[in-house]
Design an enzyme around this catalytic site. Structure first.
Site, PDB file in Angstrom:
ATOM      1  N   SER A 156       0.646  -1.200  -0.353  1.00  0.00           N
ATOM      2  CA  SER A 156       0.150  -0.502   0.127  1.00  0.00           C
ATOM      3  C   SER A 156       0.486   1.063  -0.304  1.00  0.00           C
ATOM      4  CB  SER A 156      -0.887  -0.145   0.966  1.00  0.00           C
ATOM      5  OG  SER A 156      -1.344   1.410   1.806  1.00  0.00           O
ATOM      6  N   TYR A 183      -2.703  -0.318   9.780  1.00  0.00           N
ATOM      7  CA  TYR A 183      -2.605  -0.964   8.817  1.00  0.00           C
ATOM      8  C   TYR A 183      -1.452  -0.542   7.736  1.00  0.00           C
ATOM      9  CZ  TYR A 183      -3.726  -1.676   3.720  1.00  0.00           C
ATOM     10  OH  TYR A 183      -4.812  -1.611   2.296  1.00  0.00           O
TER      11      TYR A 183
END
Length: 342
Positions: free
Chosen positions: A114, A139
């Site tokens: 990501s 995350y």
């Protein structure tokens, strides 16, 4: 779903793994699977990737040639509310995937990282060689951990692994907790939209078709050792092991306000804007350097934001004709998982 569909369309056999978690509308997930079932050579196993025994059995039985691991407990903001869901899916689940690949001679593991791993790094555009040691959310930290875990398996077991740092993916069939879905639903229903950091945010929005094309091209070119890798000045995105990291972004960062304007234009409706401060865990700006990706696969994303947003809005109007898009369930515990196995 898009990657599975691309692989099926070219004749690959695909087994998808998804536990159909309650994190967001399960009906949307079922509709995606129904779309894929129209193809021959497709099967879905409803397994949680954090289930070690079930995943080991799946790999032992199927003997996959390659694995595309796009499963995760997603969402920066949800990681503040339910951090353990991210540990289970993004760390334990990823370990189970790698163990399956290691013990069953999988030829290439491609997995989703990501852009959020760049965290507080302010250098733009983000390049794969930049420091990414200051994540702003759990995350993001789990995604950085995935890259480190993958390198260890590439080094120890010669498992080719490629991590893809996605930059704000959007398009038809997208998650309802993403900004594009939330904004479109609210504007259609005449509700205000929450605009964080008072609109002073910049994102490298990347259309799903560009993401899909890049993922498939990367899958077809297994990671190899970097012959020029220098341990004295190590490149974070490659190694003397079969390990690679690439950004996948549109390389055209735009202000959030322009993104909203594109939605307004596609809908023909003006948004009511609720201007709010920056959310915890959010980065104010992202921008992708995709030169390394282009050198590797001869492709760089190029879909213009107006084209991509228009395609999404048409899908949204078709899928949600009553203007009622179901919101994600903030208290959900299980991870949304959908790795694609070949």
């Amino acid at each position: 779903m898009h990657v599975a569909e691309a692989l099926l369309s070219r004749g690959d056999q695909v087994i998808a793994v998804d536990n159909l978690s309650q994190y967001y509308d399960v009906q949307l997930k079922e509709a995606r699977l129904a779309r894929l079932r129209r193809h021959g050579g497709f099967r879905v196993d409803r397994i949680d990737i954090a289930d070690r025994r079930a995943m080991a059995n799946l790999f032992d039985v199927e003997h996959f040639d390659r694995v595309v691991h796009l499963a995760a407990q997603a969402g920066v903001r949800h990681s503040l509310a339910d951090p353990l869901a991210y540990i289970d899916a993004n760390l334990c689940g990823f370990a189970n995937i790698m163990e399956g690949c290691r013990h069953n001679d999988v030829g290439h593991l491609v997995y989703a990282s990501s852009s959020s791993i760049y965290g507080s790094n302010a250098r733009m555009p983000f390049a794969e060689g930049d420091n990414a040691d200051h994540p702003l959310s759990l995350y993001a930290a789990t995604k950085k951990a995935n890259e480190l875990m993958a390198h260890s398996y590439s080094h120890l077991f010669a498992l080719p692994t490629t991590g893809l740092r996605f930059f704000t993916v959007y398009g038809p069939w997208g998650r309802p907790d993403m900004a594009l879905s939330l904004f479109t639903a609210a504007i259609r229903e005449g509700r205000p939209i929450d605009v964080f950091n008072r609109g002073q945010m910049i994102r490298d929005f990347t259309y799903i078709d560009d993401i899909t094309r890049a993922v498939v091209k990367v899958l077809d070119k297994a990671a190899t050792p970097n012959d020029s890798f220098n341990p004295s000045m190590p490149d974070p995105a490659s190694s003397n092991a079969p390990y690679r990291i690439f950004n996948i972004g549109n390389n055209r960062p735009i202000p959030l306000t322009d993104y909203i304007a594109a939605i307004e234009n596609a809908l023909g409706i003006k948004a009511i804007r609720n201007m709010l401060p920056l959310q915890p865990g959010d980065a104010a700006a992202t921008s992708a350097d995709v030169d390394t990706l282009e050198r590797w696969i001869g492709f760089r994303p190029d879909t213009h934001i107006d084209v991509g947003v228009s395609a999404f809005v048409k899908w949204h109007q078709s899928y949600y004709p009553s203007h009622k898009a179901k919101a994600p369930q903030s208290g959900a515990r299980q991870a949304a998982v959908a790795p694609v196995m070949l």
